[in-house]
Design a protein around this motif. Structure first.
Motif, mmCIF file in Angstrom:
data_model
loop_
_atom_site.group_PDB
_atom_site.id
_atom_site.type_symbol
_atom_site.label_atom_id
_atom_site.label_comp_id
_atom_site.label_asym_id
_atom_site.label_seq_id
_atom_site.Cartn_x
_atom_site.Cartn_y
_atom_site.Cartn_z
ATOM 1 N N VAL A 179 11.342 -5.662 1.425
ATOM 2 C CA VAL A 179 12.004 -4.405 1.775
ATOM 3 C C VAL A 179 11.316 -3.221 1.105
ATOM 4 N N ASN A 180 11.049 -3.334 -0.180
ATOM 5 C CA ASN A 180 10.419 -2.228 -0.905
ATOM 6 C C ASN A 180 9.044 -1.886 -0.341
ATOM 7 N N ALA A 181 8.288 -2.929 0.019
ATOM 8 C CA ALA A 181 6.956 -2.700 0.588
ATOM 9 C C ALA A 181 7.054 -1.986 1.932
ATOM 10 N N SER A 182 7.998 -2.400 2.767
ATOM 11 C CA SER A 182 8.177 -1.782 4.086
ATOM 12 C C SER A 182 8.648 -0.341 3.969
ATOM 13 N N MET A 183 9.625 -0.129 3.099
ATOM 14 C CA MET A 183 10.158 1.224 2.918
ATOM 15 C C MET A 183 9.064 2.185 2.468
ATOM 16 N N ASP A 184 8.214 1.715 1.551
ATOM 17 C CA ASP A 184 7.113 2.549 1.064
ATOM 18 C C ASP A 184 6.090 2.812 2.166
ATOM 19 N N PHE A 185 5.726 1.756 2.896
ATOM 20 C CA PHE A 185 4.671 1.895 3.902
ATOM 21 C C PHE A 185 5.082 2.863 5.004
ATOM 22 N N PHE A 186 6.305 2.700 5.498
ATOM 23 C CA PHE A 186 6.770 3.542 6.604
ATOM 24 C C PHE A 186 7.465 4.814 6.131
ATOM 25 N N CYS A 243 -3.254 -0.240 12.553
ATOM 26 C CA CYS A 243 -2.817 0.841 13.422
ATOM 27 C C CYS A 243 -3.305 0.572 14.841
ATOM 28 N N VAL A 244 -2.419 0.754 15.795
ATOM 29 C CA VAL A 244 -2.739 0.567 17.213
ATOM 30 C C VAL A 244 -2.941 1.916 17.904
ATOM 31 N N HIS A 245 -2.173 2.921 17.468
ATOM 32 C CA HIS A 245 -2.211 4.239 18.092
ATOM 33 C C HIS A 245 -1.679 5.276 17.104
ATOM 34 N N PRO A 246 -2.303 6.449 16.982
ATOM 35 C CA PRO A 246 -3.358 7.011 17.831
ATOM 36 C C PRO A 246 -4.745 6.442 17.577
ATOM 37 N N ASP A 247 -4.988 5.910 16.386
ATOM 38 C CA ASP A 247 -6.243 5.190 16.144
ATOM 39 C C ASP A 247 -6.011 3.721 16.429
ATOM 40 N N THR A 248 -7.069 3.020 16.790
ATOM 41 C CA THR A 248 -6.954 1.583 17.027
ATOM 42 C C THR A 248 -7.879 0.860 16.061
ATOM 43 N N GLU A 249 -7.275 0.193 15.082
ATOM 44 C CA GLU A 249 -8.035 -0.527 14.061
ATOM 45 C C GLU A 249 -8.170 -1.999 14.451
ATOM 46 N N ALA A 250 -9.333 -2.560 14.230
ATOM 47 C CA ALA A 250 -9.542 -3.981 14.508
ATOM 48 C C ALA A 250 -9.003 -4.853 13.380
ATOM 49 N N TYR A 251 -9.111 -4.346 12.138
ATOM 50 C CA TYR A 251 -8.768 -5.139 10.958
ATOM 51 C C TYR A 251 -7.348 -4.850 10.479
ATOM 52 N N TYR A 252 -6.671 -5.905 10.054
ATOM 53 C CA TYR A 252 -5.405 -5.751 9.344
ATOM 54 C C TYR A 252 -5.698 -5.403 7.887
ATOM 55 N N THR A 253 -4.865 -4.561 7.312
ATOM 56 C CA THR A 253 -4.970 -4.229 5.894
ATOM 57 C C THR A 253 -3.734 -4.757 5.176
ATOM 58 N N ALA A 254 -3.945 -5.579 4.157
ATOM 59 C CA ALA A 254 -2.833 -6.151 3.407
ATOM 60 C C ALA A 254 -2.084 -5.058 2.661
ATOM 61 N N LEU A 255 -0.776 -5.205 2.557
ATOM 62 C CA LEU A 255 0.038 -4.256 1.812
ATOM 63 C C LEU A 255 -0.329 -4.311 0.324
ATOM 64 N N PRO A 256 -0.019 -3.268 -0.440
ATOM 65 C CA PRO A 256 -0.535 -3.149 -1.815
ATOM 66 C C PRO A 256 -0.330 -4.357 -2.709
ATOM 67 N N ASP A 257 0.818 -5.010 -2.656
ATOM 68 C CA ASP A 257 1.106 -6.124 -3.561
ATOM 69 C C ASP A 257 0.461 -7.440 -3.130
ATOM 70 N N ILE A 258 -0.134 -7.473 -1.940
ATOM 71 C CA ILE A 258 -0.565 -8.734 -1.336
ATOM 72 C C ILE A 258 -2.028 -9.049 -1.634
ATOM 73 N N GLU A 259 -2.282 -10.267 -2.099
ATOM 74 C CA GLU A 259 -3.646 -10.782 -2.260
ATOM 75 C C GLU A 259 -3.962 -11.699 -1.076
ATOM 76 N N ILE A 260 -5.217 -11.679 -0.631
ATOM 77 C CA ILE A 260 -5.631 -12.552 0.464
ATOM 78 C C ILE A 260 -6.917 -13.283 0.104
ATOM 79 N N ALA A 261 -7.090 -14.464 0.714
ATOM 80 C CA ALA A 261 -8.303 -15.266 0.548
ATOM 81 C C ALA A 261 -8.352 -16.227 1.733
ATOM 82 N N VAL A 262 -9.416 -17.031 1.816
ATOM 83 C CA VAL A 262 -9.514 -18.026 2.881
ATOM 84 C C VAL A 262 -9.790 -19.396 2.281
ATOM 85 N N ASP A 263 -9.358 -20.445 2.996
ATOM 86 C CA ASP A 263 -9.634 -21.810 2.574
ATOM 87 C C ASP A 263 -10.951 -22.271 3.209
#
Length: 360
Positions: free
Chosen positions: A72-79, A200-220
């Motif tokens: 909830v906190n992440a969503s409230m901040d983002f939007f 972002c889909v509109h008005p700009d269209t981004e190909a890449y997803y950007t993780a929210l600030p608290d989120i770490e990502i990696a691949v197996d």
């Protein structure tokens, strides 16, 4: 929770109303929403949710209250949602997308309207000044194609969030033509307590997803995404989604590892194939749901097939589709046959591929 109110088709409830509710008769949507709210207000610590299969076979998992609060906190901040903002939710309360709108509203003090999750969002009150709405791709497409009277209400919103499925070329074209508001596509699942990345889909269209600030990502080693953050209780969560990392915060979604078809030793990701088919169907004005899957084959192990929902697709048109796809796709990525069948759908509006194929 200043300003929190829950608007249903028949009544408006404050936090006090919900906490003091006695057993009354309600429609299914209202009853589910009130039950979820009361559990939250009563201080419930653990919540059982059904997954859709992003990290394996669908199952019931337990989510802690702290994970919901982190999401909830992440969503409230983002939007940039503020107490007393008016928001609307036309998603099912049986899925994480709908439920999280309740939690955002209770925790953030939002003025929430909940609507039946029908395809056309028929009960959207266009006189209300909503600032935010989560929506499925099929709902937004239906609105933009067939309900121009509702478009002005969409354009008064600050943000629209599409979740649950991919965005077709036809939907993207309609968004660009008719909407001035900002439109986002989310990446997330029940296990991550809703979205953990945005593009972002509109008005700009981004190909890449950007993780929210608290989120770490990696691949197996398979190239499948792993996620860690407060929403996962700071444990790595392994998905079956094949991605390409751009950097430590951004990724390109490639496709589901469990949708991969192995045909004669050639591993085929179905999502890029489906994108080509979607383009062809739009050009030829073929309006039917579809997906690509593997079918057992004696020679190839699996052969690629195109599964469509329209039973009236003529044999001649099917032949022409396969012939045209042969020109547009690599040799081993062209479907070998077309199968028509009635589709099964999940509560969030996504095609349930495995259940659909089991009907054969």
């Amino acid at each position: 929770m200043p300003c929190f109110r829950l608007h249903t088709a028949s009544a408006t409830y404050t936090a006090s109303d919900i906490q003091n509710q006695t057993d009354q008769q309600h429609d299914a949507l209202t009853a589910t929403a009130l039950g979820l709210c009361k559990d939250w207000f009563d201080g419930k610590e653990w919540f059982e949710l059904k997954t859709s299969g992003s990290t394996g076979a669908p199952k019931i998992i337990s989510i802690h209250r702290s994970q919901i609060e982190a999401s909830v906190n992440a969503s409230m901040d983002f939007f940039e949602l503020q107490p007393c903002d008016t928001v609307v939710c036309p998603l099912s309360m049986q899925v994480i997308g709908g439920q999280m709108m309740l939690y955002r509203s209770m925790i953030g003090g939002l003025d929430l309207y909940i609507l039946p999750a029908d395809k056309s969002i028929s009960q959207l009150d266009t006189s209300v000044g909503y600032v935010f709405m989560p929506v499925s791709a099929i709902q937004l497409y239906e609105l933009l194609q067939h309900h121009p009277d509702k478009v002005a209400a969409l354009n008064r919103m600050k943000n629209i969030l599409i979740g649950g499925s991919s965005i077709s070329d036809a939907l993207l074209a309609s968004i660009r033509k008719q909407l001035q508001t900002t439109v986002w596509q989310s990446y997330g699942m029940t296990e991550t307590v809703s979205h953990v990345a945005m593009r972002c889909v509109h008005p700009d269209t981004e190909a890449y997803y950007t993780a929210l600030p608290d989120i770490e990502i990696a691949v197996d080693p398979r190239g499948c995404l792993k996620i860690k953050g407060a929403v996962t209780r700071h444990q790595w969560l392994q998905t079956n989604d094949i991605v390409s990392l751009r950097n430590e915060k951004q990724f390109l979604f490639i496709g589901r590892a469990d949708f991969t078809v192995n045909s004669g030793g050639i591993k085929i990701q179905v999502e890029p194939v489906e994108k080509i088919i979607d383009t062809l169907f739009q050009e030829w004005q073929i309006n039917t749901a579809f997906f690509v899957a593997g079918k057992a084959d004696d020679a190839f192990g699996e052969k690629l097939i195109l599964v469509v929902e329209d039973p009236d697709l003529s044999p001649e048109l099917q032949t022409n589709i396969l012939h045209e796809l042969g020109k547009r796709l690599p040799k081993y990525h062209t479907p070998k046959a077309i199968q028509t069948i009635r589709f099964c759908y999940t509560a969030s509006g996504k095609i349930n591929r495995s259940e659909t194929l089991r009907q054969k």
